[in-house]
Design a protein around this motif. Structure first.
Motif, PDB file in Angstrom:
ATOM      1  N   LEU A   1      -1.359   0.722   5.157  1.00 47.66           N
ATOM      2  CA  LEU A   1      -0.867   2.015   4.807  1.00 47.66           C
ATOM      3  C   LEU A   1      -0.947   2.009   3.201  1.00 47.66           C
ATOM      4  CD1 LEU A   1       1.695   3.798   6.691  1.00 47.66           C
ATOM      5  CD2 LEU A   1      -0.677   3.932   7.490  1.00 47.66           C
ATOM      6  N   ILE A   2      -0.441   0.834   2.742  1.00 44.04           N
ATOM      7  CA  ILE A   2      -0.635   0.778   1.126  1.00 44.04           C
ATOM      8  C   ILE A   2      -0.247  -0.901   0.997  1.00 44.04           C
ATOM      9  CG2 ILE A   2       1.010   0.317  -0.691  1.00 44.04           C
ATOM     10  CD1 ILE A   2       2.628   2.872   0.000  1.00 44.04           C
ATOM     11  N   PRO A   3      -1.867  -1.156   0.301  1.00 42.96           N
ATOM     12  CA  PRO A   3      -2.112  -2.811   0.395  1.00 42.96           C
ATOM     13  C   PRO A   3      -1.180  -3.527  -0.768  1.00 42.96           C
ATOM     14  CG  PRO A   3      -4.184  -1.378  -0.061  1.00 42.96           C
ATOM     15  CD  PRO A   3      -2.885  -0.332   0.199  1.00 42.96           C
ATOM     16  N   GLU A   4      -1.377  -4.730  -0.482  1.00 41.79           N
ATOM     17  CA  GLU A   4      -0.239  -5.486  -1.332  1.00 41.79           C
ATOM     18  C   GLU A   4      -0.275  -5.371  -3.194  1.00 41.79           C
ATOM     19  OE1 GLU A   4       0.771 -10.082  -2.478  1.00 41.79           O
ATOM     20  OE2 GLU A   4      -0.190  -9.884  -0.517  1.00 41.79           O
ATOM     21  N   GLY A   5      -2.379  -5.524  -3.534  1.00 43.03           N
ATOM     22  CA  GLY A   5      -2.456  -5.730  -4.055  1.00 43.03           C
ATOM     23  C   GLY A   5      -2.556  -3.859  -5.414  1.00 43.03           C
TER      24      GLY A   5
END
Length: 573
Positions: free
Chosen positions: A83-87
């Motif tokens: 849902l929320i990428p690491e970058g």
């Protein structure tokens, strides 16, 4: 989102975090420097990051989440990384915590950043339930959730399985594997070694370490971080990687990788999370290879405001008055690593002005201060403390800082400068403040010169701060109360939690002995009185010692009695 009618500063005043006067000071600084009032308060040392975030939570009706209390542990079975990428999470400091149908709970460092909040809503396809956390807690939780904390351990584990067997079979020559220069360079530039060194440095910075020690032994390497003055071991890599690790650090520091018989010193810069951090490198040959120590100089983690160092109101008043004197000598004393140079930097930062010519001579220059002329000694070319000081006197100085007085020649120039209308700040290695008098006399300075030149002598030590998340109250025994003249109130001691890596402490604070050279002490100096006699006179005049300063911080719940007794007894009567 329910918003309080009170402003952030008013909430902090209401909660007793700051006073009305401190708020007014911060508002004045905000007009000059700009920025949110919360950041201004943190920069001035009037409030910490947690205080400001808790107040924002109250102001906007957004729940506050603490890492130490386990509130920033994302659900492991909800595929939140998709849902929320690491970058994105790292760049914008956001962390998905849990999902309930179409509602996603997200921790923000700045929940008022509507653009980021809207981007999170769009990429996740969920309605956002915001919570607020400190930037420090969020970075730590993001590292843990997205795997950064495990990367170093994985790199170390890989070092045992990805070794070059031909290296392991080579004999030790002069305490280290007999590799050719080309082989050393090749090994140092291999991806596993580059990654390992990078992660060792990165983790040390994130854990607020001041030093990294890489130590060779017959069949192993030790890697230790010094955090809050204490060394802690981390899991080491394979012994056979020592030449490559050492060579990699030497390449970064522009040192001679072929020279393994003599000590070397160098430096390099790293950039991490928008910060520029200086690293000083020292290598020395041991019987099992080269030991490497990296000193981490993170200016953003070192408070250069006097109010943030730990002075009591009275101590700050005395020290501030002395460093604003038009001329005279001010000495800070204490052992290596007790924070003397940081205090001097904070003092210079306080009094610097476009109308004053300030020069420093140091070994080495630890932090670069804007608007101040700083020189590093170079004994190999004749630039010593004494020679640099003599040159300073021809540079029309108002204020001079000398990193350390080590010999008679330097001491004489300092005294001469102080007697000819300059303010001189410097350090000495003595146990207590008035020990500076005896030390200078031992070097050969006449006592009648000291009477005219000295304005103030101070001693300091650093004690570890109790972790605010886990410190626990207890009632001291009657014996302890009588030994250190405590009241009967509850004290606090270390316990340990995730926030402080189970040490019970987080950060350090100074304890001080501040002694202005008043007329009574001047008479004792001329009469050749002992340090004990001068200390007795200082106490009778109302200037407490290191132990008294430390006990006050114990009573305030800032540190533990064990910490204070461990560092202050040698500097007290």
């Amino acid at each position: 989102m329910r918003k309080s009618k009170l402003k952030l500063g008013e909430i902090l005043v209401r909660d007793g975090v700051i006073t009305e006067e401190e708020l007014a000071k911060a508002l004045q600084a905000q007009v000059h420097d700009g920025g949110p009032i919360g950041e201004v308060l943190i920069k001035l040392g009037l409030a910490d990051e947690r205080d400001v975030v808790v107040a924002l939570s109250k102001q906007f009706g957004i729940p506050y989440a603490s890492y130490a209390k386990g509130l920033l542990k994302p659900a492991s079975d909800q595929d939140l990384t998709s849902l929320i990428p690491e970058g994105f999470a790292r760049e914008h400091l956001v962390l998905p915590v849990s999902r309930n149908f179409n509602s996603l709970t997200v921790a923000f460092a700045d929940p008022l950043d509507l653009i980021t909040a809207d981007n999170v809503r769009r990429m996740s396809g969920c309605m956002i339930n915001p919570i607020i956390a400190t930037k420090t807690d969020l970075r730590r939780a993001i590292d843990e959730f997205y795997g950064q904390r495990n990367m170093l351990q994985e790199a170390i584990s890989d070092s045992y399985t990805a070794q070059d067997v031909t290296i392991a079979e080579r004999p030790l020559v002069g305490g280290e594997e007999d590799l050719s220069l080309d082989e050393l360079i090749a090994k140092a530039e291999e991806a596993p070694v580059v990654k390992l060194v990078d992660l060792v440095i990165r983790q040390a910075i994130q854990e607020r370490a001041s030093d990294i020690h890489i130590e060779p032994y017959k069949d192993r390497i030790n890697i230790r971080y010094r955090t809050d003055g204490v060394l802690y071991e981390i899991p080491p890599p394979a012994r056979q990687l020592l030449p490559a690790i050492t060579s990699r650090i030497k390449i970064l520091a522009n040192l001679d990788i072929a020279e393994r018989r003599l000590p070397q010193d160098g430096a390099f810069i790293v950039r991490l999370e928008g910060k520029v951090i200086d690293l000083r490198v020292s290598t020395v040959p041991t019987i099992y290879g080269e030991k490497v120590v990296l000193r981490i100089l993170d200016k953003t983690s070192v408070p250069l405001e006097l109010a943030q160092l730990g002075f009591s109101a009275r101590e700050l008043e005395l020290f501030d008055k002395a460093i604003r004197s038009p001329h005279g000598l001010v000495f800070l004393t204490g052992p290596t690593g007790s924070g003397k140079t940081t205090t001097l930097y904070a003092g210079l930062n306080t009094i610097r002005s476009p109308h004053k010519n300030i020069l420093t001579i140091e070994d080495p220059v630890e932090f670069r201060l804007d608007g101040i002329n700083q020189i590093q000694v170079r004994p190999n070319i004749g630039l010593t403390f004494a020679n640099g000081l003599r040159a300073f006197l021809r540079q029309d100085p108002d204020i001079i800082m000398v990193g350390e007085v080590r010999d008679l020649e330097t001491a004489q120039v300092c005294v001469r400068a102080a007697l000819t209308g300059h303010l001189v700040l410097s350090t000495l290695h003595t146990n207590d403040a008035l020990g500076a008098v005896g030390r200078l006399a031992d070097l050969g300075i006449e006592r009648y010169f000291l009477v005219s030149a000295l304005r103030l002598v101070a001693a300091q030590r650093l004690v570890r701060r109790l972790c605010p998340e886990c410190k626990e109250a207890y009632e001291p025994s009657k014996e302890i109360i009588e030994q250190v003249h405590l009241g009967s109130e509850l004290l606090y001691r270390a316990r340990g939690c995730a926030e402080c890596n189970n040490t019970g402490y987080r950060g350090r604070v100074g304890i001080y002995e501040i002694v202005p050279v008043i007329e009574r002490i001047q008479r004792l100096i001329v009469d050749g009185a002992s340090t004990t006699e001068m200390n007795r006179a200082a106490r009778e005049a109302g200037f407490p010692g290191l132990l008294d300063s430390g006990v006050k911080k114990v009573q305030e719940g800032i540190t533990s009695l064990e910490e204070v007794l461990g560092v202050a007894m040698s500097g007290s009567e």
